[in-house]
Design a protein around this motif. Structure first.
Motif, PDB file in Angstrom:
ATOM      1  N   ASP A  35      14.173 -75.723 -67.195  1.00  0.00           N
ATOM      2  CA  ASP A  35      14.968 -75.477 -68.396  1.00  0.00           C
ATOM      3  C   ASP A  35      14.593 -74.146 -69.043  1.00  0.00           C
ATOM      4  OD1 ASP A  35      16.927 -76.269 -70.341  1.00  0.00           O
ATOM      5  OD2 ASP A  35      15.295 -76.702 -71.721  1.00  0.00           O
ATOM      6  N   VAL A  36      13.312 -73.865 -69.143  1.00  0.00           N
ATOM      7  CA  VAL A  36      12.868 -72.613 -69.774  1.00  0.00           C
ATOM      8  C   VAL A  36      13.360 -71.407 -68.980  1.00  0.00           C
ATOM      9  CG1 VAL A  36      10.850 -71.210 -70.349  1.00  0.00           C
ATOM     10  CG2 VAL A  36      10.865 -73.646 -70.896  1.00  0.00           C
ATOM     11  N   SER A  37      13.127 -71.424 -67.675  1.00  0.00           N
ATOM     12  CA  SER A  37      13.539 -70.279 -66.850  1.00  0.00           C
ATOM     13  C   SER A  37      15.055 -70.130 -66.821  1.00  0.00           C
ATOM     14  CB  SER A  37      12.992 -70.436 -65.429  1.00  0.00           C
ATOM     15  OG  SER A  37      13.447 -71.642 -64.844  1.00  0.00           O
ATOM     16  N   SER A  38      15.771 -71.247 -66.756  1.00  0.00           N
ATOM     17  CA  SER A  38      17.229 -71.190 -66.704  1.00  0.00           C
ATOM     18  C   SER A  38      17.819 -70.719 -68.030  1.00  0.00           C
ATOM     19  CB  SER A  38      17.794 -72.566 -66.339  1.00  0.00           C
ATOM     20  OG  SER A  38      19.205 -72.539 -66.305  1.00  0.00           O
ATOM     21  N   THR A  39      17.239 -71.157 -69.133  1.00  0.00           N
ATOM     22  CA  THR A  39      17.727 -70.725 -70.444  1.00  0.00           C
ATOM     23  C   THR A  39      17.540 -69.226 -70.624  1.00  0.00           C
ATOM     24  OG1 THR A  39      17.212 -72.894 -71.412  1.00  0.00           O
ATOM     25  CG2 THR A  39      17.496 -71.048 -72.937  1.00  0.00           C
ATOM     26  N   ILE A  40      16.385 -68.717 -70.225  1.00  0.00           N
ATOM     27  CA  ILE A  40      16.133 -67.273 -70.303  1.00  0.00           C
ATOM     28  C   ILE A  40      17.149 -66.517 -69.450  1.00  0.00           C
ATOM     29  CG2 ILE A  40      14.490 -65.446 -69.721  1.00  0.00           C
ATOM     30  CD1 ILE A  40      12.247 -67.428 -70.395  1.00  0.00           C
ATOM     31  N   CYS A  41      17.400 -67.026 -68.261  1.00  0.00           N
ATOM     32  CA  CYS A  41      18.361 -66.382 -67.362  1.00  0.00           C
ATOM     33  C   CYS A  41      19.766 -66.407 -67.960  1.00  0.00           C
ATOM     34  CB  CYS A  41      18.348 -67.076 -66.003  1.00  0.00           C
ATOM     35  SG  CYS A  41      19.461 -66.344 -64.783  1.00  0.00           S
ATOM     36  N   ALA A  42      20.170 -67.551 -68.520  1.00  0.00           N
ATOM     37  CA  ALA A  42      21.505 -67.665 -69.113  1.00  0.00           C
ATOM     38  C   ALA A  42      21.674 -66.701 -70.279  1.00  0.00           C
ATOM     39  CB  ALA A  42      21.752 -69.099 -69.572  1.00  0.00           C
ATOM     40  N   LEU A  43      20.659 -66.600 -71.127  1.00  0.00           N
ATOM     41  CA  LEU A  43      20.724 -65.678 -72.266  1.00  0.00           C
ATOM     42  C   LEU A  43      20.779 -64.228 -71.793  1.00  0.00           C
ATOM     43  CD1 LEU A  43      18.164 -67.402 -74.675  1.00  0.00           C
ATOM     44  CD2 LEU A  43      20.657 -67.378 -74.884  1.00  0.00           C
ATOM     45  N   PHE A  44      20.042 -63.918 -70.749  1.00  0.00           N
ATOM     46  CA  PHE A  44      20.060 -62.560 -70.204  1.00  0.00           C
ATOM     47  C   PHE A  44      21.443 -62.215 -69.657  1.00  0.00           C
ATOM     48  CE2 PHE A  44      19.596 -59.664 -66.575  1.00  0.00           C
ATOM     49  CZ  PHE A  44      18.979 -58.582 -67.190  1.00  0.00           C
ATOM     50  N   VAL A  45      22.037 -63.142 -68.904  1.00  0.00           N
ATOM     51  CA  VAL A  45      23.370 -62.904 -68.333  1.00  0.00           C
ATOM     52  C   VAL A  45      24.400 -62.736 -69.443  1.00  0.00           C
ATOM     53  CG1 VAL A  45      25.219 -63.898 -66.937  1.00  0.00           C
ATOM     54  CG2 VAL A  45      22.851 -64.103 -66.176  1.00  0.00           C
ATOM     55  N   LEU A  46      24.370 -63.626 -70.429  1.00  0.00           N
ATOM     56  CA  LEU A  46      25.326 -63.533 -71.533  1.00  0.00           C
ATOM     57  C   LEU A  46      25.144 -62.233 -72.310  1.00  0.00           C
ATOM     58  CD1 LEU A  46      25.290 -67.210 -72.863  1.00  0.00           C
ATOM     59  CD2 LEU A  46      27.224 -66.019 -71.824  1.00  0.00           C
ATOM     60  N   PHE A  47      23.905 -61.841 -72.532  1.00  0.00           N
ATOM     61  CA  PHE A  47      23.636 -60.591 -73.247  1.00  0.00           C
ATOM     62  C   PHE A  47      24.219 -59.402 -72.492  1.00  0.00           C
ATOM     63  CE2 PHE A  47      20.875 -56.852 -73.788  1.00  0.00           C
ATOM     64  CZ  PHE A  47      21.020 -56.639 -75.155  1.00  0.00           C
ATOM     65  N   CYS A  48      23.972 -59.365 -71.184  1.00  0.00           N
ATOM     66  CA  CYS A  48      24.468 -58.247 -70.371  1.00  0.00           C
ATOM     67  C   CYS A  48      25.991 -58.202 -70.341  1.00  0.00           C
ATOM     68  CB  CYS A  48      23.923 -58.354 -68.946  1.00  0.00           C
ATOM     69  SG  CYS A  48      22.145 -58.106 -68.802  1.00  0.00           S
TER      70      CYS A  48
END
Length: 336
Positions: A35-48
């Motif tokens: 969950d932690v790694s996936s949430t960070i990844c999702a936020l990074f993708v959305l930010f980009c």
């Protein structure tokens, strides 16, 4: 005493049929790490995507943005509720509104994501083979924006009504995950069947059908059509779609088969434990979707390589250049 023993046996059976046998500690660490790694990844993708006008305005990214936001609702609400349950061995705080919110997110947002995945599979046909349908702003509003907006509003409206306003009485069991995971509207003959067929089984079937037909059409056009084709672009879109669909279908298809079998007369206690495992591993569909988006959206993948991977490589190179082998040799010689 016999009545108490019978009651205890019933509770044990109920617990066994409502929670998988995988140890809670194992589930806790699996969910937490992913969950932690996936949430960070999702936020990074959305930010980009959201800060880049080109990525933000690309038609085939819009449904992915919706999918990531739906996934974040599960990652930031559903999973923490589950982890909190494991820590306290009960739903804490033991309030009905916690259960209602948990059901809304766990069932509603997940099925909403399944509906959006079916739309993604269908829309890929339009983007690749009928791009003239979205060639103007007015056409994009009619063919692209309005259908997706309708699906989003439908998902929220249906599950908010079903969870909070449907006239039935919920029974909360705070000693089980998801408060026993069975809101009362699922027991209604109309709402329950509608939820299973229209919101779960049908989108899964359509997703599989449109994904496989898209794959077939892409290869057919590549090898049997003499018309020009942007194969590199279509290949990326095909890999992205098949990755998303394969991941989701690996979980939703068995659940759908078992559900249809129950509707056709299979005893309800058959396949319960298997179903519970598939429901648990459906979390990993949500966890892996951001990584698929990271790998398949060109602008995001490029930014990740530039900002993260290249930076790490430069740090390694700087460290290697600073700590040279001859330094070790001279130190060893001095020690001797």
């Amino acid at each position: 005493m016999a009545d108490d023993q019978s009651s205890n046996d019933t509770e044990i059976i109920s617990f066994a049929s409502s929670e998988i046998s995988l140890p809670r500690v194992t589930r806790f660490w699996m969910l937490l790490l992913f969950d932690v790694s996936s949430t960070i990844c999702a936020l990074f993708v959305l930010f980009c995507v959201l800060i880049n006008h080109k990525l933000r305005s690309t038609v085939n990214n819009h449904a992915l943005i919706v999918l990531l936001f739906l996934g974040l609702s599960l990652q930031l609400i559903d999973v923490p509720f589950y982890l909190n349950f494991i820590i306290h061995s009960s739903v804490t705080p033991s309030n009905g509104w916690i259960c209602l919110l948990w059901w809304l997110v766990d069932i509603g947002m997940y099925n909403g994501g399944t509906i959006i995945l079916a739309w993604i599979a269908f829309e890929r046909h339009i983007i690749v083979f009928y791009d003239q349908l979205i060639s103007t702003r007015k056409k994009r509003i009619l063919i692209h924006y309005l259908p997706m907006l309708f699906l989003i509003l439908y998902s929220f409206a249906y599950y908010i009504y079903a969870t909070y306003y449907f006239p039935c009485e919920n029974i909360y069991d705070y000693t089980l995950p998801f408060c026993n995971g069975s809101p009362c509207y699922l027991s209604d003959p109309i709402m329950g069947i509608w939820n299973f067929i229209i919101n779960s089984a049908l989108p899964s079937f359509l997703e599989a059908f449109f994904s496989l037909s898209f794959l077939f059409r892409v290869f057919w056009k590549k090898y049997h059509s003499h018309l020009p084709m942007q194969w590199r672009k279509q290949r990326k879109m095909t890999i992205q779609l098949m990755s998303l669909s394969s991941l989701n279908m690996a979980v939703t298809f068995p659940i759908g088969v078992i559900g249809v079998a129950h509707l056709c007369g299979l005893p309800q206690d058959v396949g319960v434990q298997v179903n519970q495992y598939f429901f648990f591993f459906s979390y990993f569909v949500i966890f892996l979707i951001p990584f698929i988006c990271l790998a398949s959206i060109s602008g995001v993948n490029r930014k990740f390589q530039e900002k993260i991977l290249c930076r790490r490589q430069r740090q390694v190179q700087r460290f290697t250049a600073t700590v040279k082998p001859e330094h070790f040799k001279s130190n060893i010689t001095m020690q001797h």
